[in-house]
Design a protein around this motif. Structure first.
Motif, PDB file in Angstrom:
ATOM      1  N   ASP A   1       0.836  -1.198   0.000  1.00 52.44           N
ATOM      2  CA  ASP A   1       0.000   0.000   0.000  1.00 52.44           C
ATOM      3  C   ASP A   1       0.878   1.259   0.000  1.00 52.44           C
ATOM      4  OD1 ASP A   1      -1.863   1.955   0.381  1.00 52.44           O
ATOM      5  OD2 ASP A   1      -2.867   0.965   2.069  1.00 52.44           O
TER       6      ASP A   1
ATOM      7  N   ASP B   1       0.022   4.197   0.617  1.00 55.67           N
ATOM      8  CA  ASP B   1      -0.300   5.109   1.722  1.00 55.67           C
ATOM      9  C   ASP B   1       0.872   5.192   2.700  1.00 55.67           C
ATOM     10  OD1 ASP B   1      -2.740   5.416   0.644  1.00 55.67           O
ATOM     11  OD2 ASP B   1      -3.901   4.676   2.333  1.00 55.67           O
TER      12      ASP B   1
ATOM     13  N   LYS C   1      -3.852  11.881  -1.271  1.00 57.63           N
ATOM     14  CA  LYS C   1      -5.017  11.010  -1.090  1.00 57.63           C
ATOM     15  C   LYS C   1      -6.264  11.819  -0.758  1.00 57.63           C
ATOM     16  CE  LYS C   1      -3.320   7.002  -2.015  1.00 57.63           C
ATOM     17  NZ  LYS C   1      -3.331   5.818  -1.176  1.00 57.63           N
TER      18      LYS C   1
ATOM     19  N   ASP D   1      -9.216   7.304  -2.650  1.00 56.68           N
ATOM     20  CA  ASP D   1      -8.654   5.960  -2.804  1.00 56.68           C
ATOM     21  C   ASP D   1      -9.816   4.982  -2.862  1.00 56.68           C
ATOM     22  OD1 ASP D   1      -7.443   3.490  -2.624  1.00 56.68           O
ATOM     23  OD2 ASP D   1      -5.958   4.109  -1.139  1.00 56.68           O
TER      24      ASP D   1
ATOM     25  N   GLY E   1     -12.342  11.494  -1.672  1.00 61.09           N
ATOM     26  CA  GLY E   1     -11.592  12.528  -2.374  1.00 61.09           C
ATOM     27  C   GLY E   1     -12.540  13.519  -3.033  1.00 61.09           C
TER      28      GLY E   1
ATOM     29  N   GLU F   1      -4.816  11.609 -10.075  1.00 58.23           N
ATOM     30  CA  GLU F   1      -3.453  11.826  -9.574  1.00 58.23           C
ATOM     31  C   GLU F   1      -2.773  13.003 -10.264  1.00 58.23           C
ATOM     32  OE1 GLU F   1      -0.553   8.555  -8.407  1.00 58.23           O
ATOM     33  OE2 GLU F   1       0.371   9.284 -10.267  1.00 58.23           O
TER      34      GLU F   1
ATOM     35  N   SER G   1     -11.120  13.090   3.708  1.00 59.87           N
ATOM     36  CA  SER G   1     -10.307  12.098   3.019  1.00 59.87           C
ATOM     37  C   SER G   1      -8.853  12.167   3.463  1.00 59.87           C
ATOM     38  CB  SER G   1     -10.401  12.283   1.497  1.00 59.87           C
ATOM     39  OG  SER G   1     -11.728  12.047   1.050  1.00 59.87           O
ATOM     40  N   LYS G   2      -8.372  13.388   3.633  1.00 59.74           N
ATOM     41  CA  LYS G   2      -6.998  13.553   4.119  1.00 59.74           C
ATOM     42  C   LYS G   2      -6.856  12.958   5.516  1.00 59.74           C
ATOM     43  CE  LYS G   2      -3.474  16.999   5.257  1.00 59.74           C
ATOM     44  NZ  LYS G   2      -3.002  18.396   5.138  1.00 59.74           N
TER      45      LYS G   2
ATOM     46  N   ALA H   1      -6.802   9.200   5.358  1.00 53.90           N
ATOM     47  CA  ALA H   1      -5.561   8.675   4.786  1.00 53.90           C
ATOM     48  C   ALA H   1      -4.375   8.844   5.727  1.00 53.90           C
ATOM     49  CB  ALA H   1      -5.267   9.369   3.460  1.00 53.90           C
TER      50      ALA H   1
END
Length: 892
Positions: free
Chosen positions: A133, A135, A179, A184, A191, A197, A238-239, A242
């Motif tokens: 991953d 991340d 992210k 994701d 997101g 991206e 989302s941030k 992540a």
């Protein structure tokens, strides 16, 4: 200096599961995720040599992240059962490595790893994080490197802050902003819609963080500005989702994850249960003892070993023979180097008794002082207990020595116990039984360009360990055969057959070189003519054997419809060409060219190379331990694959002739043996009636299925019936039948359904045998040969379907194989009892081939079909058709 390795267990196992093909062990456990994980782990341990190792796992589906966003990871599909079942076993294996593992309710593996990397940063310790991953890239620092799996799990890419900057133009901490903007899908992190991206990176290169992007919305334009304004909260959430939490209450000391290496015995036992033989060999582990090379040496040191080298005196050999006479059970190992026993090199013999192991060089065995030992080796009344004695007997025959009195062969028994196991080396069989101490041949001799037989004590020790392993294994595998009801199959069929085969192989069959050479010239002329015709039709010259050039001519120059494309260009395999045959006259010529080219290279030129100069014969090698169905496999050369559908292929048989002037080649072929076995096993009245009354089975089937009298069955009806008759034996599908007959799948399915409505006993057999296989885990032949089918319970449809077809056809094919083997053993006995000079030369599928002197021809024409038809009593008669001639071609 300390170095920590922190592994995301769930992520790596998940990657391995989808990267590797399905693997199962004998008990039916899926093992591909475990194998992939283990392979990666071993590589990383070797390359990075960590002082501390931890594997972190997710503790459950619900984490603190779900409190703020209930849909977190909500889009994920349910973990496949084939993967879920592997996690408990994977955790046991990690424990066998002596590696710490940890999970904590409410947190993910990422969070545990994040917390430990924070400690590594604070303490100035180097750490490597392993995950599938990306991340995890947010954890990268001057001290922390993130290894992300690629190409499944065989390789990793090491991310440092410098590489992240190079690839993304970001600092590690900005990965959470990336992210936050792009989301994701794998974790169901939303997101901002429309931001991928590329856009996210552009925004971060300009504004550095999600918050700064949101503070500068007035500088954005169009749809991007609208989406950012509408999904401000989603971006921030989302941030947050992540962001790896790095304050997990660990309540564990770093010393608890210190790694001191694995214990060979523990790891060996775990690998043995999982059947990871390749990894055992790689680590030089062996059985419960977990033998490394050093431990194997120690094991050998415990043996009382006597080496008999050149110059050994008669008294030394007398002591060996005396030890054998006093021993209840011995183990014999004859080392013949080389896969083909007709050209193997004998390098040594070892014999283990209860008290001592004698290791002999071949030079010593040949000397005058060893004469009585050679007599013992050849004596049929002195039982020998060995390993791969078929090969040993052949190799010794070519060396001018005789091996008689074979009483038990551990390899042959191991094959019967699991015919699907391709690892039948002595070290592998030894490992499977839980013994230690025998390293693989590869570990001792090397392989490929590095292959070298060591001399002196190293070789002696290796042979001694093998002989002692044979001695220990004999009673164990003998008992296992009895427990599984296969003693009769071993002692009355497979064991005596090995001696029959060795005799046939050493005898060989004479091949007329001149006949092959003349056939080669004829084929060359035909190929030249076809070659010219192809060039004429193509309008250009090109390399017909080059798929790339052929594809360009067919699909670009001639404009034929392209069906498939490969990485290197257009596909021109046989299936593609056969589909194109109706589009252009060039196609049949290309197909014919390929067939004749293969005849020329593989069978004409190939056979010429195999003729042994001193005998004028070819000597094939029949392997009993290859095919899971029990069929024999022919090698060096393969005489079972000489093509006879083409007349040019049949012509090759003209070169096979008797070895004596005036003698005759006599052949007998079982008639429809598999369908007769099916009639017996299924008990179907219609099938039995056809064979009992010697009807044409395909006409009978067509008559019953199409509902017309036999005299009204036309050639197309019979062809369809024949396809389904033989297809049923192999578990044919509607797709397979439609391909064979050139009809629609719907019509094929209807035909199969109609077949089963007529032959109800066959359908019942198919249903019953699959149910039995699911219950027992295996199926058996009429002679109690077993085939294990762990995939029969697989949730994967393709795996399960294959196992079900195998369950249906193995008892039929396997019983047919058993019957012809039985006929071979019985014919050998008949020839010896009658003191006939006739010789069995070949077994090719359902056919036996002999060379017969003129005064025995009439007797053999009666004896051979009598023995073959009476080999095993069935509810329907077995039938063997006999033919003869001056060569094998005329005998067919």
């Amino acid at each position: 200096m300390e170095k920590w390795m922190l592994i995301d267990g769930n992520s790596v196992a998940y990657r391995a599961f989808f990267a590797l093909p399905p693997l199962t062990n004998a008990s039916g456990l899926h093992t591909n995720a475990i194998f992939g994980f283990t392979t990666m782990l071993l590589k990383l341990l070797e390359e990075h040599k960590p002082t501390h190792v931890l594997v972190a796992f997710d503790a459950g589906k619900v984490t603190f992240r779900h409190e703020g966003y209930s849909e977190y990871k909500g889009g994920r599909q349910k973990t496949p059962a084939e993967l879920s079942e592997q996690f408990p076993v994977l955790k046991e294996l990690i424990a066998s490595f002596g590696i710490a593992q940890f999970e904590l309710s409410g947190y993910e593996a990422d969070d545990i790893i994040g917390t430990l990397t924070k400690q590594a940063d604070e303490q100035g310790v180097d750490a490597i994080v392993v995950s599938g991953d990306k991340d995890m890239l947010q954890l990268s620092s001057a001290r922390v490197t993130v290894a992300v799996t690629k190409k499944g799990v065989s390789e990793v890419e090491l991310y440092t802050p410098e590489l992240i900057q190079e690839k993304y133009g970001l600092e590690p901490g900005q990965i959470i902003d990336l992210k936050g903007l792009m989301g994701d899908t794998s974790d169901n992190i939303p997101g901002v819609p429309g931001v991928g991206e590329k856009t996210a990176l552009k925004l971060l290169h300009e504004y550095a963080s999600v918050e700064n992007v949101l503070d500068n919305l007035d500088k954005l334009k169009g749809k991007l500005k609208e989406n950012m304004e509408a999904h401000r909260d989603d971006a921030l959430m989302s941030k947050k989702l992540a962001t790896i939490f790095r304050e997990v209450p660990m309540e564990r000391e770093i010393e608890e994850i210190r790694y001191g290496g694995y214990e060979p015995a523990k790891l060996s036992e775990a690998f043995r249960k999982l059947e990871f033989r390749s990894l055992m060999e790689k680590l030089e582990l062996s059985g419960e003892g977990g033998a490394t090379a050093a431990e194997a040496k120690a094991a050998a040191a415990e043996l009382k070993m006597t080496a008999l080298e050149s110059g050994a005196e008669a008294a030394d050999w007398e002591r060996l023979l005396g030890s054998l006479a006093d021993s209840e059970r011995h183990g014999l190992y004859i080392e013949a180097i080389g896969e083909n026993p007709h050209h193997s090199e004998l390098i040594g013999v070892a014999i283990a008794t209860e008290d001592e192991v004698f290791v002999m060089s071949m030079e010593a065995v040949r000397e005058e002082a060893a004469a009585k030992f050679r007599e013992w080796l050849a004596d049929e009344t002195k039982p020998k207990y060995g390993f791969d004695m078929h090969k040993a007997e052949l190799a010794m025959l070519w060396a001018g020595l005789k091996l008689g009195g074979a009483a038990f062969d551990v390899q042959l028994a191991a094959y019967l116990l699991d015919p699907t196991d391709s690892a039948l080396s002595l070290s592998a069989v030894n490992d499977r039984q839980g013994f230690g101490g025998v390293p693989s041949d590869e570990a001792v001799y090397g392989k490929g360009a590095k292959f070298k037989v060591p001399g002196g004590e190293t070789l002696q020790r290796h042979l001694a360990l093998k002989a002692d392993a044979v001695r220990k294994l004999v009673p164990i595998v003998t008992e296992e055969l009895a427990n599984r009801g296969m003693s009769k199959l071993y002692f009355e069929l497979e064991h005596p057959l090995a001696r029959v085969l060795a005799g046939m192989e050493h005898q060989g069959i004479k091949v007329e070189k001149a006949v092959l050479e003349e056939l080669g010239r004829t084929l060359e002329a035909k190929l030249s003519s076809i070659n010219s015709e192809i060039y004429s039709l193509a309008g250009t010259e090109f390399n017909i054997n080059s798929p790339k050039q052929l594809g360009e001519v067919l699909f670009e120059k001639l404009g034929l419809p392209a069906r498939k494309k490969t990485k290197t260009g257009y596909s021109t395999d046989a299936e593609v060409l056969e589909e194109l045959a109706r589009y252009h006259d060039i196609i049949p010529h290309i197909l014919n060219f390929r067939q004749l080219s293969k005849l020329q290279s593989t069978y004409v030129e190939g056979l010429l190379k195999e003729i042994r100069e001193e005998t004028g014969k070819v000597h094939t090698y029949y392997r009993q331990t290859i095919a899971a169905t029990g069929r024999l496999s022919s090698q060096f050369p393969n005489l079972q694959n000489i093509p006879i559908r083409l007349e040019e292929g049949r012509q090759i048989r003209k070169a096979f002739v008797p070895s004596q002037p005036g003698w005759t080649i006599l052949a007998a072929d079982y008639s429809q043996i598999e369908l007769r076995v099916l009639a017996h096993i299924s008990g179907d009245d219609n099938l039995k009636e056809a064979f009992i009354h010697d009807m044409d089975i395909h006409t009978k089937t067509a008559s019953d299925v199409f509902g017309v009298p036999a005299e009204q069955v036309d050639s197309n009806m019979r062809r369809s019936a024949k396809a389904v008759n033989f297809g049923i034996v192999y578990g044919i599908s509607d797709f397979g039948l439609s391909q064979n007959l050139g009809i629609t799948r719907k019509d094929a399915a209807q035909f199969i359904e109609q077949y089963f409505s007529v032959f109800k006993g066959v359908r019942k057999y198919m249903d019953d045998i699959v149910a039995q296989a699911k219950s027992d885990g295996y199926v058996t032949t009429l002679l109690d040969r077993r085939r294990y089918l762990p995939e029969i319970k697989a949730s994967n449809f393709n795996l399960r379907s294959f196992a079900e077809r195998t369950a249906m056809n193995t008892p039929i094919q396997g019983s047919a194989a058993d019957i012809i083997k039985l006929a071979m053993v019985q014919m050998d006995e008949a020839l010896r009892e009658r003191k006939l000079k006739s010789r069995m030369l070949l077994q090719v599928h359902d056919e036996l081939v002999f060379e017969v002197p003129p005064d025995e021809l009439e007797l053999m024409k009666k004896l051979l079909p009598e023995v073959m038809s009476g080999a095993l009593k069935l509810d329907v008669p077995l039938k063997a058709d006999v033919s003869f001639g001056d060569n094998w071609y005329e005998a067919k």
